[in-house]
Design a protein around this motif. Structure first.
Motif, PDB file in Angstrom:
ATOM      1  N   PRO A 149      62.469  60.493 -27.071  1.00  0.00           N
ATOM      2  CA  PRO A 149      61.966  60.756 -28.154  1.00  0.00           C
ATOM      3  C   PRO A 149      61.578  59.731 -29.460  1.00  0.00           C
ATOM      4  O   PRO A 149      62.936  59.303 -29.509  1.00  0.00           O
ATOM      5  N   VAL A 160      56.900  62.452 -26.667  1.00  0.00           N
ATOM      6  CA  VAL A 160      56.905  62.774 -25.512  1.00  0.00           C
ATOM      7  C   VAL A 160      55.861  63.694 -24.787  1.00  0.00           C
ATOM      8  O   VAL A 160      55.381  64.521 -25.497  1.00  0.00           O
ATOM      9  N   LEU A 184      64.345  62.089 -21.490  1.00  0.00           N
ATOM     10  CA  LEU A 184      63.330  61.738 -22.605  1.00  0.00           C
ATOM     11  C   LEU A 184      63.775  60.890 -23.406  1.00  0.00           C
ATOM     12  O   LEU A 184      64.880  60.783 -23.900  1.00  0.00           O
ATOM     13  N   ARG A 230      51.061  65.660 -26.245  1.00  0.00           N
ATOM     14  CA  ARG A 230      52.106  64.737 -26.485  1.00  0.00           C
ATOM     15  C   ARG A 230      52.715  65.471 -27.983  1.00  0.00           C
ATOM     16  O   ARG A 230      52.134  65.466 -28.903  1.00  0.00           O
ATOM     17  N   ALA A 283      58.370  57.190 -23.752  1.00  0.00           N
ATOM     18  CA  ALA A 283      58.954  58.211 -24.573  1.00  0.00           C
ATOM     19  C   ALA A 283      59.283  59.449 -23.272  1.00  0.00           C
ATOM     20  O   ALA A 283      60.296  60.214 -23.460  1.00  0.00           O
TER      21      ALA A 283
END
Length: 143
Positions: free
Chosen positions: A16, A129, A14, A124, A81
């Motif tokens: 972010p 993310v 991920l 989200r 993301a």
């Protein structure tokens, strides 16, 4: 090749938006695990003050089924993301994770019974993310 046992893992990676450190702290509260192993861009030789302290790579070994990799994107990088899925049959643990992930999030689908017989929700988080949470069999359909 030796005859020893080998393992292969797959995990989400991920990116972010904002602060990977802040997101990691929340993900650790949601998913458990020890302090994540972390590498900064500075430790990789990038002396630019705008990226030096950013997270180049972090691995959180979660308590809910495997590792989660996270990094900050350097300025100008344009990558998604990420999307992560949490699923299983431990309703208490998954509800607790949902509650942490939902803090400041945009909830698309509240965690509630789905047509396929589980609890399902999507959101989200505040770092951009997307998360899908599915609690298998928790909708309690008397079968």
């Amino acid at each position: 090749m030796s005859g020893g046992a080998m393992t292969t893992e797959m995990c989400p990676y991920l990116h972010p938006r904002g602060s990977a450190r802040e997101a990691l702290a929340a993900y650790r509260r949601a998913l458990g695990g020890a302090e994540p192993a972390m590498t900064t861009y500075g430790s990789l030789g990038m002396d630019d003050p705008s990226v030096r302290d950013m997270v180049a790579n972090a691995v959180l070994r979660t308590e809910v089924g495997g590792p989660l990799m996270v990094s900050d994107l350097p300025p100008g990088a344009d990558e998604p993301a990420g999307v992560a899925c949490l699923f299983g049959d431990d309703e208490g643990a998954l509800r607790a994770a949902w509650d942490v992930l939902a803090e400041g999030a945009e909830v698309f689908q509240p965690l509630e019974p789905s047509p396929w017989g589980s609890l399902f929700g999507s959101l989200r988080d505040r770092w951009g993310v997307s998360w899908l949470v599915d609690v298998d069999g928790a909708a309690g359909a008397a079968g």
